[in-house]
Design a protein around this motif. Structure first.
Motif, short mmCIF file in Angstrom:
data_model
loop_
_atom_site.label_atom_id
_atom_site.label_comp_id
_atom_site.label_asym_id
_atom_site.label_seq_id
_atom_site.Cartn_x
_atom_site.Cartn_y
_atom_site.Cartn_z
N ASP A 238 -8.77 1.67 -3.87
CA ASP A 238 -9.99 1.14 -3.24
C ASP A 238 -11.16 2.09 -3.43
O ASP A 238 -11.03 3.30 -3.18
CB ASP A 238 -9.77 0.99 -1.73
N HIS B 174 -12.12 -8.52 -3.95
CA HIS B 174 -11.58 -8.67 -2.59
C HIS B 174 -12.57 -9.54 -1.80
O HIS B 174 -13.70 -9.11 -1.56
CB HIS B 174 -11.40 -7.28 -1.96
N GLY C 262 -4.99 1.77 -0.59
CA GLY C 262 -6.04 1.06 0.14
C GLY C 262 -6.84 2.00 1.01
O GLY C 262 -6.36 3.06 1.43
N ASP C 263 -8.08 1.56 1.30
CA ASP C 263 -8.87 2.36 2.24
C ASP C 263 -8.36 2.14 3.67
O ASP C 263 -8.87 2.75 4.62
CB ASP C 263 -10.37 2.11 2.10
N SER C 264 -7.32 1.31 3.83
CA SER C 264 -6.60 1.22 5.11
C SER C 264 -5.99 2.58 5.45
O SER C 264 -5.54 2.80 6.58
CB SER C 264 -5.52 0.13 5.05
N LEU D 56 -1.13 -0.37 -4.03
CA LEU D 56 -2.54 -0.29 -3.67
C LEU D 56 -2.77 0.95 -2.80
O LEU D 56 -2.19 1.07 -1.72
CB LEU D 56 -2.97 -1.54 -2.88
N THR E 177 0.83 -1.20 0.00
CA THR E 177 0.00 0.00 0.00
C THR E 177 0.87 1.26 0.00
O THR E 177 2.01 1.23 0.47
CB THR E 177 -0.90 0.06 1.25
N LYS F 178 -10.36 -1.26 -6.86
CA LYS F 178 -10.64 -2.49 -6.11
C LYS F 178 -11.91 -2.26 -5.30
O LYS F 178 -12.13 -1.15 -4.81
CB LYS F 178 -9.46 -2.84 -5.19
N ILE G 151 -3.39 -11.86 1.70
CA ILE G 151 -2.92 -11.20 2.92
C ILE G 151 -3.48 -12.05 4.05
O ILE G 151 -4.70 -12.14 4.23
CB ILE G 151 -3.32 -9.70 3.00
O1 KIV Z 1 -7.05 -1.30 2.27
C1 KIV Z 1 -6.12 -2.11 2.18
O2 KIV Z 1 -4.96 -1.83 2.53
C2 KIV Z 1 -6.43 -3.43 1.65
C3 KIV Z 1 -5.37 -4.48 1.76
C4 KIV Z 1 -5.21 -4.92 3.15
C5 KIV Z 1 -5.63 -5.61 0.85
O3 KIV Z 1 -7.49 -3.66 1.17
#
Ligand code: KIV
Length: 273
Positions: free
Chosen positions: A92, A146, A52-54, A50, A31, A122, A212
């Motif tokens: 995301d 996902h 990511g929405d993380s 990525l 990410t 994603k 993951i």
């Molecule tokens: O948002 C994110 O970082 C993710 C990964 C953990 C796959 O979706």
């Protein structure tokens, strides 16, 4: 550096990932949410970045990924896209921008592609979001699926524990994985499911799977940058390998700087005009 099939590629595309999968070269994804980190990832020749929405957790400090907005994701994604020349950039779709309304899903995906310059989006889920996936794909926007632990559904699950340990849920993951491939997703993230199930799903599909917490038999792996670098400290799931302990190093450097300022040893002779 070891030579891989993808090493000479000047731009990683969804076709590159398909070739890697077909030829057995594993896919490395990490990410990033900002320009500086994304520059480093691209320098190191990561295959996929990525957004990511993380970001909701590691950048904004929210407990779940639910609060992050489409505008905030576009801000992160455009920062990353300004840095990345080589890697495939996947972004995301945040919670509430694609579920239950395929027209809104397409609108959200188009905004991400137009306003950030990303390569793909994603989204989380299987059959329940298939109409949104179809509509997004019909606009020529590549979609990564996902399945397994889907953090946007945390309020339904009530826990971040490993998913699909029952036969019923494992069958559902397998069925949804097949559905996502049939409908045209170019790859699939499998999060926190038993390794044996991830192996079965991977062998059943021809698109790449990126795991993951899903064991070693997927076509690639993804980690959250802040977790693998040891910037986050509280989060320690079994699957997480930390490659650095940056929080310790950074706090040490900050303490050093404070000492230098207070003792008036910074700046020195050569650090002034
Ligand atoms: O948002 C994110 O970082 C993710 C990964 C953990 C796959 O979706």
């Amino acid at each position: 550096m070891v030579q891989y099939l993808s090493t000479d590629v000047s731009k990683v595309t969804t076709n590159t990932l398909a070739k890697m999968r077909a030829q057995g070269e594993r896919i490395a994804m990490l990410t990033a949410y900002d320009y500086s980190t994304a520059t480093l990832l691209d320098m190191a020749k990561i295959d996929v970045v990525l957004v990511g929405d993380s970001a909701a957790n590691v950048m904004a400090g929210y407990k779940t990924t639910l609060p992050i907005t489409l505008n905030e994701m576009i801000y992160h994604a455009s920062s990353v896209c300004r840095a990345v020349n080589r890697a495939l950039v996947v972004v995301d779709l945040p919670f509430g921008t694609y579920q239950g309304n395929s027209k809104e899903a397409l609108h959200s995906a188009i905004r991400i592609m137009k306003e950030s310059g990303a390569d793909a989006i994603k989204l989380e889920g299987g059959r329940e979001v298939i109409e949104s996936i179809d509509r997004i794909l019909s606009a020529g926007i590549p979609v990564m699926g996902h399945l397994g632990l889907t953090p946007q559904s945390i309020n339904k699950f009530g826990t971040y524990a490993v998913r699909a340990t029952s036969k019923e849920e494992a069958d559902q993951v397998k069925e949804n994985a097949r559905l996502l491939e049939e409908h045209g997703c170019f790859a699939l993230v499998l999060e926190k499911i038993p390794a044996a199930l991830a192996k079965e799903v991977t062998e059943d599909l021809s698109i790449p799977t990126i795991g993951i917490g899903a064991g070693p038999h997927t076509s690639g792996q993804v980690l959250v940058f802040h977790d693998m670098m040891g910037i986050t400290q509280q989060f320690s799931p079994r699957y997480l390998r930390r490659y650095l302990n940056l929080s310790e190093e950074i706090v040490g450097a900050i303490e050093h700087y404070i000492t230098d300022v207070k003792s008036n040893t910074f700046p020195n002779e050569s650090e002034q005009y």
